[in-house]
Write a protein that holds these residues in place. Structure first.
Motif, short mmCIF file in Angstrom:
data_model
loop_
_atom_site.label_atom_id
_atom_site.label_comp_id
_atom_site.label_asym_id
_atom_site.label_seq_id
_atom_site.Cartn_x
_atom_site.Cartn_y
_atom_site.Cartn_z
N CYS A 168 96.20 49.97 -92.12
CA CYS A 168 97.65 50.15 -92.19
C CYS A 168 97.92 51.47 -92.90
CB CYS A 168 98.32 48.98 -92.91
SG CYS A 168 97.85 48.76 -94.63
N ASP A 169 99.18 51.86 -92.94
CA ASP A 169 99.54 53.14 -93.55
C ASP A 169 99.39 53.08 -95.06
OD1 ASP A 169 100.06 54.19 -91.07
OD2 ASP A 169 102.23 53.90 -91.19
N TYR A 170 98.90 54.16 -95.61
CA TYR A 170 98.72 54.31 -97.06
C TYR A 170 100.08 54.31 -97.74
CZ TYR A 170 96.35 56.37 -101.20
OH TYR A 170 95.80 56.63 -102.43
N ASN A 171 100.16 53.68 -98.89
CA ASN A 171 101.40 53.56 -99.67
C ASN A 171 102.48 52.74 -98.98
OD1 ASN A 171 100.74 54.90 -102.10
ND2 ASN A 171 101.08 56.91 -101.17
N ASN A 172 102.11 51.95 -97.98
CA ASN A 172 103.08 51.10 -97.28
C ASN A 172 102.73 49.64 -97.56
OD1 ASN A 172 104.55 49.56 -95.34
ND2 ASN A 172 104.77 51.39 -94.07
N ILE A 173 103.36 49.08 -98.58
CA ILE A 173 103.01 47.73 -99.00
C ILE A 173 103.44 46.68 -97.99
CG2 ILE A 173 105.10 47.23 -100.32
CD1 ILE A 173 101.42 46.43 -101.31
N ILE A 199 96.63 62.90 -100.75
CA ILE A 199 97.81 62.06 -100.93
C ILE A 199 97.53 61.04 -102.03
CG2 ILE A 199 99.42 60.48 -99.81
CD1 ILE A 199 98.48 61.71 -97.11
N PRO A 200 98.19 61.15 -103.18
CA PRO A 200 97.97 60.19 -104.27
C PRO A 200 98.61 58.84 -103.95
CG PRO A 200 98.86 62.28 -105.09
CD PRO A 200 99.04 62.27 -103.61
N ALA A 201 98.03 57.79 -104.49
CA ALA A 201 98.63 56.46 -104.37
C ALA A 201 99.84 56.36 -105.29
CB ALA A 201 97.62 55.39 -104.75
N ASP A 202 100.88 55.73 -104.80
CA ASP A 202 102.01 55.39 -105.67
C ASP A 202 101.53 54.33 -106.66
OD1 ASP A 202 103.65 57.07 -104.19
OD2 ASP A 202 104.33 55.44 -102.88
N VAL A 203 101.92 54.48 -107.92
CA VAL A 203 101.47 53.55 -108.95
C VAL A 203 101.91 52.13 -108.62
CG1 VAL A 203 101.69 52.90 -111.37
CG2 VAL A 203 101.35 55.31 -110.75
#
Length: 405
Positions: A168-173, A199-203
């Protein structure tokens, strides 16, 4: 007499899976490199985030010489002192209780992916085997690791590859929530995507991933092959997310160029790699572990880690100044000294042009996908080398823009 070789020799004797430049480096010191023609380069690439302490670091050279005069290799029916010291330090500095040593990031990830499936098999049965990873991720080049990686181009022509893997897309919960289930054995992510574009992860995203894994009895694997060992300004990047994984992989900077990889795990997870379930002929050899121990002794200090952020600011300020003059970048992003500059639409798909132009100006840089110029220099690169390297990069930028006007 040593036989003379040139770039043309590559085309005669090597498998053509690489397309190396005409430059053949023969000597390096700190963040400077010299080629066969004695041309000098500033190294902003670091061997793709590997030489975190630069070239020919005197302490590492001394450690290698000392260990070379003692013992290089032992079969894994025995252990050795450097491996035990290194494992002890890694567990003391991280969430982990146990360590498995290997030779590369791909091997570390292969071990991690085998571990999560074996753990689920041991505790829940064979139906719990699915792995979720993220689009644009990169985890290695074995069949298993390219399957977990989220870039289809690396699987093309090698199918059938291992199944039971979704993305799935990164940073897409929300997308992750739709995929995860009680059949999921693990979620695999990079705290900052490297090859996918810096691309950093959102905390908050990272925290929710942890919560979902706990809810579904799935293990959380952090691939820190590129982001670990000081690259982001902390020993490992996960420390900045406030989230602890169950399994973590490391390589690249861990050996500063000497082949070594490690998989770190909690005791609960590690128990599933019981006797005979996995192995590595060279993994944990005394030479690699002695060098890696010296690397982390140097890197994991306030002087080096605090210096990463200071050097990052010099990069960001310099790239922003270049951008004000040339309007080349949409965004400059990253963590620590893993910096990505995404080019504007006019240069979409052409980031590699800047690698060639930079080399002509005496500078090594990288790309992270077709649209992002990547910088991953030594963590202790002198400030004057940063300033001179950015000046050379601006000349390269101007040359590319002139050629594409």
């Amino acid at each position: 007499m040593t036989e003379q070789v040139t770039r043309a020799t590559f085309d005669e004797v090597m498998v053509p899976n690489y397309a190396p430049s005409a430059v053949i480096p023969v000597r390096g010191e700190g963040s400077r490199v010299w080629d066969t023609e004695n041309n000098e380069y500033i190294d902003f690439a670091g061997g793709i985030a590997v030489t975190a302490l630069g070239h020919s670091h005197p302490k590492l050279v001394d450690v290698m010489r000392q260990q070379a005069g003692q013992i290089w290799h032992l079969a894994n029916v025995m252990t050795n002192e450097p491996a035990l010291r290194l494992a002890k330090k890694l567990t003391e500095k991280t969430f982990a209780d146990r360590v498995f040593f290997c030779n590369s990031g791909g091997e570390a990830n292969e071990a991690a992916f085998k571990l999560v499936r074996r753990y689920a098999f041991d505790h829940y049965g064979e139906q719990k085997h699915e792995i979720i990873a993220f689009n644009k991720s990169f985890h290695g080049r074995t069949l298993f690791t390219v399957s977990v990686g989220g870039q289809a181009k690396y699987k093309e022509g090698f199918e059938p590859t291992p199944g039971g893997i979704s993305h799935c897309d990164y940073n897409n919960i929300d997308q992750l929530k739709a995929l995860i289930s009680d059949r999921t054995c693990a979620v695999v992510m990079e705290p900052i995507q490297g090859e996918g574009g810096i691309i950093p992860a959102d905390v908050e995203f990272a925290k929710q991933v942890r919560e979902l894994c706990d809810e579904h009895n799935a293990l959380l694997v952090f691939d820190e092959v590129q982001s670990g060992v000081g690259r982001t300004g902390t020993f490992f990047a996960y420390e900045q997310l406030g989230v602890k994984p169950d399994v973590l992989t490391s390589a690249k900077a861990l050996g500063n160029g000497f082949p070594v990889g490690a998989m770190l795990a909690t005791e609960k997870a590690a128990k599933s790699l019981a006797f005979g379930t996995h192995g590595s002929t060279y993994g944990g050899n005394p030479m690699a572990c002695a060098i890696a121990e010296a690397v982390i002794d140097i890197v994991d200090t306030p002087e080096v880690l605090e210096g990463v952020e200071k050097r990052r600011q010099l990069f960001v300020e310099g790239l922003n100044a270049i951008n004000e003059k040339h309007n080349l970048f949409k965004e400059v992003r990253g963590m620590g000294l893993l910096v990505g500059a995404e080019v504007v639409d006019a240069y979409a798909g052409k980031a590699a042009l800047f690698i060639k132009a930079a080399a002509k100006e005496g500078l090594f840089i990288l790309v992270a996908g077709p649209n992002v110029v990547r910088f991953a220099p030594s963590l202790i690169i002198p400030e004057e080398d940063i300033k001179e390297g950015l000046a050379r990069f601006e000349k390269a930028v101007a040359a590319v823009i002139a050629d594409n006007a």
